[in-house]
Design a protein around this motif. Sequence first.
Motif, PDB file in Angstrom:
ATOM      1  N   ASN A 100      13.271  26.497  -0.922  1.00 59.96           N
ATOM      2  CA  ASN A 100      12.300  25.092  -0.778  1.00 59.96           C
ATOM      3  C   ASN A 100      12.334  25.082   0.725  1.00 59.96           C
ATOM      4  O   ASN A 100      13.106  25.042   1.667  1.00 59.96           O
ATOM      5  N   ARG A 101      10.701  25.276   1.135  1.00 59.27           N
ATOM      6  CA  ARG A 101      11.024  24.844   2.307  1.00 59.27           C
ATOM      7  C   ARG A 101       9.454  24.117   2.597  1.00 59.27           C
ATOM      8  O   ARG A 101       8.608  23.174   1.892  1.00 59.27           O
ATOM      9  N   HIS A 153       2.344  21.781  -9.883  1.00 60.52           N
ATOM     10  CA  HIS A 153       2.435  22.876  -8.383  1.00 60.52           C
ATOM     11  C   HIS A 153       0.731  22.635  -8.105  1.00 60.52           C
ATOM     12  O   HIS A 153       0.786  22.822  -6.363  1.00 60.52           O
ATOM     13  N   ALA A 154      -0.102  23.425  -8.907  1.00 63.32           N
ATOM     14  CA  ALA A 154      -1.189  23.411  -7.885  1.00 63.32           C
ATOM     15  C   ALA A 154      -1.533  21.978  -7.893  1.00 63.32           C
ATOM     16  O   ALA A 154      -2.662  22.456  -6.737  1.00 63.32           O
ATOM     17  N   GLN A 155      -1.117  20.510  -8.288  1.00 64.11           N
ATOM     18  CA  GLN A 155      -1.769  19.991  -8.331  1.00 64.11           C
ATOM     19  C   GLN A 155      -1.241  19.675  -6.354  1.00 64.11           C
ATOM     20  O   GLN A 155      -2.220  19.441  -5.801  1.00 64.11           O
ATOM     21  N   LEU A 156       0.020  19.768  -6.559  1.00 60.54           N
ATOM     22  CA  LEU A 156       0.503  19.361  -5.423  1.00 60.54           C
ATOM     23  C   LEU A 156       0.210  20.266  -4.111  1.00 60.54           C
ATOM     24  O   LEU A 156      -0.195  19.686  -2.895  1.00 60.54           O
ATOM     25  N   LEU A 170       8.316  22.624  -1.011  1.00 57.83           N
ATOM     26  CA  LEU A 170       8.572  23.147  -2.368  1.00 57.83           C
ATOM     27  C   LEU A 170       8.154  25.137  -2.616  1.00 57.83           C
ATOM     28  O   LEU A 170       8.426  25.488  -1.051  1.00 57.83           O
ATOM     29  N   ASP A 171       8.790  25.458  -3.428  1.00 61.78           N
ATOM     30  CA  ASP A 171       9.483  26.885  -3.225  1.00 61.78           C
ATOM     31  C   ASP A 171       8.509  27.780  -2.605  1.00 61.78           C
ATOM     32  O   ASP A 171       7.253  27.763  -2.763  1.00 61.78           O
ATOM     33  N   LYS A 172       8.915  28.425  -2.003  1.00 62.07           N
ATOM     34  CA  LYS A 172       7.971  29.948  -1.355  1.00 62.07           C
ATOM     35  C   LYS A 172       7.139  31.064  -1.443  1.00 62.07           C
ATOM     36  O   LYS A 172       6.026  30.467  -1.513  1.00 62.07           O
ATOM     37  N   PHE A 192       8.354  25.632   7.210  1.00 52.55           N
ATOM     38  CA  PHE A 192       9.445  25.063   7.927  1.00 52.55           C
ATOM     39  C   PHE A 192      10.818  25.808   7.728  1.00 52.55           C
ATOM     40  O   PHE A 192      10.621  24.759   6.011  1.00 52.55           O
ATOM     41  N   GLU A 193      11.144  26.222   7.898  1.00 53.42           N
ATOM     42  CA  GLU A 193      12.862  26.343   6.910  1.00 53.42           C
ATOM     43  C   GLU A 193      14.206  25.062   7.360  1.00 53.42           C
ATOM     44  O   GLU A 193      14.578  25.722   8.398  1.00 53.42           O
TER      45      GLU A 193
END
Length: 241
Positions: A100-101, A153-156, A170-172, A192-193
Amino acid sequence: MKLVVLLIGCCFSLYLFASPVLVGISQDVLPAKSGNTISFERTLLQSLLTELGYQPEFVPAPHARMTRMLQLRQLDIAARQGGTPQAGLFYTRPYLQFDNRVFALASFRGALNSVQDLSRYHLASFQNARQILGPEFAAVVSTAPSYREVISHAQLVDLLKKQRVELLVLDKVTFERRWRETGGQLAQVKSFELFTKASHSFACHQAALCQALDRKLQQWQDNGALARLRQQIRQQQNSQN
């Protein structure tokens, strides 16, 4: 030929008398829109439980509600359980990991060196992020100018693309795939990590069921079946895109 027919008949009989189990899985489980992870989890659980003599009945549910449904015994198994283990529930070894980043448009000029820095921005994340990313993240987003969790995720990703939020979590791999699906280029964003990788397990309210599932999952990890399934699902998804 008679032997083949007999074996088929035996397998069919075993399937008919397999013990049913209710399995909570992502709510966004439409076949036409399922991503790699959802397809992988569903296929994995179907295979593991069938080998154990169970007949899974999948129950689409929001991640934020699945733990509670498990505690209320509305589910026998819940997929993708991460964060702090809950008392009274039992867990398998991890089967899934997310990187997640924090993502922003390339034009973003803010400095993000720690989770605390997120408190200054309008942001959004995947559902149940407060639980999965830990208490520090939960405390920070409670003071942010605005924060929302989105199932799709698409809406995000669309929220960031249309600049309705400054940052999203969200996951990279998931973000990059969804961003490309919108026609976007990865050069248009930066990341950003700030988080350690998040591991996820299956959870059950029955110890015996979880122990059996864990042993079977270990077998699949040891003999390479888990890695082969992940690769197979990835290839299927790529061929559909």
